[in-house]
Every structure is written in C-alpha cells, then in structure tokens.
Design a protein around this motif. Structure first.
Motif, PDB file in Angstrom:
ATOM      1  N   VAL A 138      -3.607  33.336  -3.511  1.00  0.00           N
ATOM      2  CA  VAL A 138      -3.318  33.325  -2.188  1.00  0.00           C
ATOM      3  C   VAL A 138      -4.170  32.612  -1.140  1.00  0.00           C
ATOM      4  CG1 VAL A 138      -1.903  35.699  -2.172  1.00  0.00           C
ATOM      5  CG2 VAL A 138      -4.458  35.785  -1.892  1.00  0.00           C
ATOM      6  N   ILE A 147       1.374  31.717  -0.992  1.00  0.00           N
ATOM      7  CA  ILE A 147       0.996  32.648  -2.426  1.00  0.00           C
ATOM      8  C   ILE A 147       1.606  31.571  -3.464  1.00  0.00           C
ATOM      9  CG2 ILE A 147       3.215  33.871  -2.151  1.00  0.00           C
ATOM     10  CD1 ILE A 147       1.678  35.761  -3.893  1.00  0.00           C
ATOM     11  N   GLY A 174      -5.918  40.888  -2.658  1.00  0.00           N
ATOM     12  CA  GLY A 174      -4.931  39.982  -3.047  1.00  0.00           C
ATOM     13  C   GLY A 174      -3.839  39.884  -1.634  1.00  0.00           C
ATOM     14  N   ASN A 192       1.640  37.095   6.838  1.00  0.00           N
ATOM     15  CA  ASN A 192       0.755  37.720   5.582  1.00  0.00           C
ATOM     16  C   ASN A 192       1.371  37.233   4.207  1.00  0.00           C
ATOM     17  OD1 ASN A 192      -1.383  39.830   6.674  1.00  0.00           O
ATOM     18  ND2 ASN A 192       0.668  40.319   7.714  1.00  0.00           N
ATOM     19  N   VAL A 193       0.579  37.037   3.426  1.00  0.00           N
ATOM     20  CA  VAL A 193       1.349  37.115   1.885  1.00  0.00           C
ATOM     21  C   VAL A 193       0.274  38.196   1.157  1.00  0.00           C
ATOM     22  CG1 VAL A 193       2.261  34.958   1.720  1.00  0.00           C
ATOM     23  CG2 VAL A 193      -0.066  35.088   1.240  1.00  0.00           C
ATOM     24  N   TYR A 194       1.205  38.691   0.020  1.00  0.00           N
ATOM     25  CA  TYR A 194       0.311  39.743  -0.566  1.00  0.00           C
ATOM     26  C   TYR A 194       0.843  39.576  -2.176  1.00  0.00           C
ATOM     27  CZ  TYR A 194       1.291  42.148   3.788  1.00  0.00           C
ATOM     28  OH  TYR A 194       1.310  42.563   4.990  1.00  0.00           O
ATOM     29  N   LEU A 195      -0.340  39.932  -3.028  1.00  0.00           N
ATOM     30  CA  LEU A 195       0.203  39.743  -4.491  1.00  0.00           C
ATOM     31  C   LEU A 195       0.757  40.948  -4.887  1.00  0.00           C
ATOM     32  CD1 LEU A 195      -3.134  38.050  -6.150  1.00  0.00           C
ATOM     33  CD2 LEU A 195      -0.667  37.358  -6.322  1.00  0.00           C
ATOM     34  N   ASP A 196       1.707  41.195  -5.974  1.00  0.00           N
ATOM     35  CA  ASP A 196       2.271  42.256  -6.223  1.00  0.00           C
ATOM     36  C   ASP A 196       1.383  43.233  -6.927  1.00  0.00           C
ATOM     37  OD1 ASP A 196       4.739  41.982  -4.780  1.00  0.00           O
ATOM     38  OD2 ASP A 196       5.708  40.960  -6.696  1.00  0.00           O
TER      39      ASP A 196
ATOM     40  N   GLY B  89       5.356  36.302  -8.105  1.00  0.00           N
ATOM     41  CA  GLY B  89       4.780  37.643  -8.092  1.00  0.00           C
ATOM     42  C   GLY B  89       4.127  38.127  -6.849  1.00  0.00           C
ATOM     43  N   LYS B  91       5.000  38.591  -2.274  1.00  0.00           N
ATOM     44  CA  LYS B  91       5.695  38.599  -1.035  1.00  0.00           C
ATOM     45  C   LYS B  91       5.074  38.392   0.450  1.00  0.00           C
ATOM     46  CE  LYS B  91       5.325  43.672  -1.282  1.00  0.00           C
ATOM     47  NZ  LYS B  91       4.607  43.696  -2.788  1.00  0.00           N
ATOM     48  N   GLY B  92       5.910  38.198   1.418  1.00  0.00           N
ATOM     49  CA  GLY B  92       5.311  37.917   2.484  1.00  0.00           C
ATOM     50  C   GLY B  92       5.748  38.653   3.756  1.00  0.00           C
ATOM     51  N   SER B  93       5.016  38.780   4.890  1.00  0.00           N
ATOM     52  CA  SER B  93       5.453  39.610   5.958  1.00  0.00           C
ATOM     53  C   SER B  93       5.060  38.777   7.066  1.00  0.00           C
ATOM     54  CB  SER B  93       4.744  40.969   5.771  1.00  0.00           C
ATOM     55  OG  SER B  93       3.310  40.797   6.241  1.00  0.00           O
ATOM     56  N   VAL B 200      -8.141  33.517  -2.311  1.00  0.00           N
ATOM     57  CA  VAL B 200      -8.512  34.934  -3.169  1.00  0.00           C
ATOM     58  C   VAL B 200      -7.734  34.817  -4.377  1.00  0.00           C
ATOM     59  CG1 VAL B 200      -6.858  36.285  -1.852  1.00  0.00           C
ATOM     60  CG2 VAL B 200      -8.849  37.336  -3.190  1.00  0.00           C
TER      61      VAL B 200
END
Lengths: 196, 374
Positions: A138, A147, A174, A192-196, B89, B91-93, B200
């Motif tokens: 990310v 991501i 993440g 925002n982006v997030y790792l699962d 793997g 998602k975004g917001s 990261v």
C-alpha cells in the motif's frame, strides 16, 4: 678388375679398416701393382708427417709449461676443498608463541569467521526475499493512495489542483491514507486503501 | 504494411477497446434501505478506460449527491469502495470528515478511482460503493463499520471540536490579530511538513524500488526509539526499537503501560522519523488492538515494513496519538499537550484545522471568523 677406392687404400695404409674390409683390400693390393704403389705412397706420407710433428715447437719450454699446469691444478684442488668445507648458516629459530597469544589469535579468527558467516547468511536471506513473489504494497503519495501487487491495482487519486495541501499517512496495519481539501467545495476528503 | 497503416490500426483498436467499456454502469452504489443517507444522483464526469497491453486502466471520476434523511446533523461519512477484479486483496474507502450537514440537506462526495484490471474480466460493475458509516452531531453512529469508521470519524470529530474551541478562545481572548497569528502558525506548520511518499508492507520484504540497483542491499541496524511525552497521555511508552535500513523501518516493538484505572480497547502510536538532513516528520502509525487492562503493561510487536521515499533514516521517535477506552470513550492530545513545538509539528493537524486554514487562505479572516461563530 675393380680397384678399391682411394679412401679405402688410405685407411688400409693406416690400418684403420674393419676386419673383413682390411682382409679383402690387402688381398687385392697383394696382387695389384697399381694399388700397391698407392698404399706405399700413403705410408711414406704418413711417416713424413710423423717425422715433422715429433718434438716441441720452437719457443715452447715444456718444464715451465708443466710447472704452470701443476700450479693451476693445485689452485683448483684448494678451491674445491674450501668450497666443500663451507657450511651454510642455519635458519634463525622462531621464538615459541605463548598460549595467550595463540588463544587471542584463535578468538580473532573465530570472530572474523562468525561475522563473515553472519553477513553471508543475511545476504542470502535478503536475496531469497528479493526472489520471492511480490508482496502487496500500500502506498500513499501526493497523487493518492494505491494498493498493488504489480499486476493489479486500485488507486484513489487526489485532484491535481489539491495536491499541494495533501497530508499523507500510513498505518502498519496495512492501510494508507491521503487527506486533501477540495478547492471547489472546501470539504475535506480522506482517501484510504486497506489490506484485507 | 507501412508504419502509418500500423499506427492507424493500433489507434482504431484502442478506440474500439475504450468504446466497449460501458463506464456509465461501471460503478454501483448500494446503500441499505434503512440508511440515513440517500443517493440523489451520480455524475461520472470524464471517466474513461485506457487499454494497456493485456490490461485496462479505468479512471472513474464520480461525484455522488447524498441527502441527509436522519433528522440529525451529519458530521462525517465513510464510503466503502470495493473493486474485486482490480484490488489484490484489499479495498478502498472515501471518508468526508469535518462536515456539518443539517437534516434533509444535500451534500456531495467525490470519488476519484483508478483501477488496473485484466482485459478479459467478467461482466458486472467495476466498482461497488456502500455506506460504511455515518457519524452524527450527538456522536451516535450508523453503519456496517467494516473499516472501523466509527472510531476514525469520532476521533476526527473530537479533534474538530477541540480545534474550533481553541480558535474561538483565541478570537475571544486575543481578537482578530491573535486569531490571524494562530492561523498563520498553523499554515507554517502544515507547509513545513516534508512531502514524502510512504509505503507499507505488512508481511515479507518490501519490493525493490524501481531505480534501485540490484546489489543495493542495506544491512539492518537496531535503532532505539526516543519517546515524546505528552503530559495528559494515558499511556506511557517505556522502551522500544525498530530495525532501520536506509529508508526502511521494520518490525517496530514498543513496551507500554496503561496509567489509567480503566481498561483500553485500542490505541495508536505515531512513528516519527528524522532523516540525515535533520528533517523530522510523521511517517506512520502503529495500532495496538490487544485489550490493555487498567494499570497494566504490554509489549507491542509488529512485523510490517515502512518505506519513505527520498530520505535516509537517521533516528526515530514515537508518541501516543490516540486511545479508545473499553467503555467507548476516547483520548486525544489536548491543545496543552501540543504546546511543545516539536510535537505540534509531528502530530497531524485535524481535518477541521486543515479546512479552516484553507478557508482563511482562500476567503480571508472575515470568512474564518464567520465560520467560527456558527
């Protein structure tokens, strides 16, 4: 009648032919006047040469020459004895190392070996990590958050006219975020982006 | 075939590919029936798809028009954006904090989404947008909260209230000039933050940078954290270190202790880096999600790696950024905690401070004073 060659007659006169050739040549010379006269001429020439070379040449004194030769031989013998009497110096004996010097050297060698092994191991681990499949990364930048695994990617982008005021942050969970003020509405937007 | 003919065919193929993507139905917005917000419109603007080798790049610029049906003032919204075939793997917001939308009023949320996905993907919407959460002025929350939106929206709202109150007090005590000086200091703080890219990786090694030589393997070195203490922080950071190699910080671990008599559910620690040029900035945050009993100590360990573009890390420091108690209350640094100029420069400004500074820059002091008097 075939006569022996002139070289054979000369060698026969000097008694230097091999046995069978000497017997055959003498048998022919015994019955051949021409060849007898040739052999006789060779014998007379040989005797004349011997007479001419008998005795020392003029100006050479055998006694003084012999004395000089003896002196040279003695000198050679003495030099030979002197060389055989010479013994080369023995190599210097190294002082024996004390036990603590040996221990210190051993310890230094062990530390050096350990450091080399450790560095090689870590290098190997890093190279293995480089060869591993690309992890999911990310990323947060002035342009937005992303991501990606290199092949697929999802980005939430910031408008170009708002990129000077962007705040960027990431979380070790993440997640990545960018925050900007929309110049049109004055609203804050957080992508925002997030790792699962 | 001449080069011009080839070029013509290539261009035609590209247009054909672009034309085959129906972007008008590419984004599906799906709110629950009982949601306090309703979608009143969606504008996809200049969204487009661009073929790239065997993949396609989709640029979607959507503006959603939402209406507040709740009867309360909306203070923040988070929308969840999922693109199954594009996101590897994750998602975004898109969150919009520092709002103040009265009942029945409409407001807009902008979503600028870029996706890289295979050309031969299955049909269906390219991206789905759902409501993850809404925060109201009484700090009540509605939503699925899959992204912990309740916590982030509440923290932003508490920070907004703190900063509005601070500026109102400055205006009251020191007048227009005092307020102007305060805002100019905030502008300086925001302007002096280094513009850095941060990456990261949660597990595994960080991939090599594009322009880094293949042999550029830096050895890790252990760097001890220095701790920036805030007088009011409910958690003490006692010891900790991180492995540092060039512009990467890996596997931080920190020993911490709860000073309060009430248990903590979640806390967030800010990681600040100082580079070899002496610039110090907030690089990221580390969450601690293990319940921490009253007056107890714990050890935080993390396997992730942070990489900051264009710097060489010299030293690192950390501080407590925020705390969520088990009873649902929160702690954020007070303005007194942020009186230390070093901390004030490291802690991120609140979205409200960012918005008010922008309002001052674009519309002047009178507009800011009018906003503070609302």
């Amino acid at each position: 009648m075939k006569h022996p060659s002139i070289e054979s007659l000369a060698l026969c006169a000097g008694g230097e032919l091999p046995f069978f050739q000497k017997w055959a040549t003498r048998r022919h010379v015994h019955g051949c006047d021409v060849c007898q006269s040739e052999v006789r001429a060779f014998l007379e020439a040989s005797r004349a040469v011997a007479r001419e070379t008998d005795g020392m040449p003029d100006g050479v004194h055998w006694e003084s020459l012999a004395a000089e030769m003896r002196a040279n031989i003695h000198l050679g013998l003495e030099a030979s004895e002197a060389i055989s009497a010479y013994k080369p110096a023995e190599p210097p004996v190294m002082p024996s190392l004390s036990w603590h010097t040996v221990a210190l050297g051993g310890a230094v060698a062990c530390v050096a070996m350990f450091m080399y092994w450790n560095a090689a191991l870590r290098k190997q681990e890093q190279l293995a990590a480089l060869r591993a499949p690309a992890p999911i990364v990310v990323n947060a930048s002035m342009e937005g958050v992303e991501i990606s695994d290199g092949a697929r990617g999802l980005s939430l982008t910031n408008p170009k006219n708002s990129q000077s005021d962007v705040l960027v942050t990431v979380s070790t969970s993440g997640a990545a975020a960018t925050r900007y003020v929309d110049h049109d509405s004055g609203q804050i937007t957080v992508n925002n982006v997030y790792l699962d | 075939m001449s080069i011009w003919t080839k070029l013509a065919f290539t261009t035609a193929a590209a247009f054909a590919q672009e034309a085959s993507i129906d972007l008008s139905r590419g984004m599906k917005v799906d709110f629950a029936k009982d949601a306090p917000l309703a979608v009143r419109g969606m504008d996809l603007g200049n969204s487009k798809g661009t073929p790239r080798a065997s993949a396609i790049v989709l640029d979607m610029h959507a503006t959603l028009r939402l209406q507040n049906l709740s009867g309360k003032r909306v203070k923040g919204v988070t929308l969840l954006v999922v693109a199954q075939e594009a996101s590897p793997g994750g998602k975004g917001s898109v969150a919009v904090p520092a709002l103040d939308v009265p009942a029945n009023e409409e407001f807009s949320v902008r979503i600028d989404l870029r996706m890289l996905r295979p050309m031969t993907a299955a049909g269906g919407p390219l991206a789905q947008v759902t409501l993850d959460g809404v925060l109201f002025d009484d700090l009540t929350f509605f939503g699925d909260n899959r992204l912990n939106s309740k916590r982030s929206l509440t923290l932003w709202e508490l920070e907004a209230r703190r900063d509005r109150k601070h500026l109102q007090q400055v205006l009251e005590a020191r007048g227009r000039e005092g307020l102007q000086q305060e805002v100019l200091s905030a502008i300086n703080r925001q302007g002096s933050r280094p513009r850095v890219d941060v990456q990261v990786v949660r597990r595994g090694a960080m991939p090599r940078e594009a322009n880094a030589p293949a042999t550029n393997l830096e050895m890790d070195r252990e760097v001890q954290f220095s701790f920036l203490r805030m007088p009011g922080a409910p958690v003490d950071l006692m010891a900790g270190s991180v492995k540092v190699a060039a512009n990467q910080a890996k596997s931080p671990h920190i020993e911490l202790r709860n000073r309060e008599a009430k248990p903590i559910k979640h806390l967030e620690i800010g990681l600040a880096m100082k580079d070899t040029q002496g610039r110090e900035f907030l690089a990221g945050t580390v969450p601690f999600d293990t319940p921490l009993a009253a007056k107890s100590a714990a050890k935080l360990t993390d396997a992730s790696t942070l990489r900051v573009g264009g710097v060489v890390i010299d030293s690192m420091s950390s501080f407590v950024n925020n705390v969520e108690y088990a009873d649902g209350n929160y702690w954020i640094p007070s303005r007194a905690d942020l009186a230390d100029p070093r901390l004030a420069g490291l802690v991120s400004p609140s979205p409200e401070e960012q918005r008010l500074v922008q309002l001052y820059s674009r519309k002047g002091l009178d507009a800011l004073i009018a906003e503070l008097k609302k």
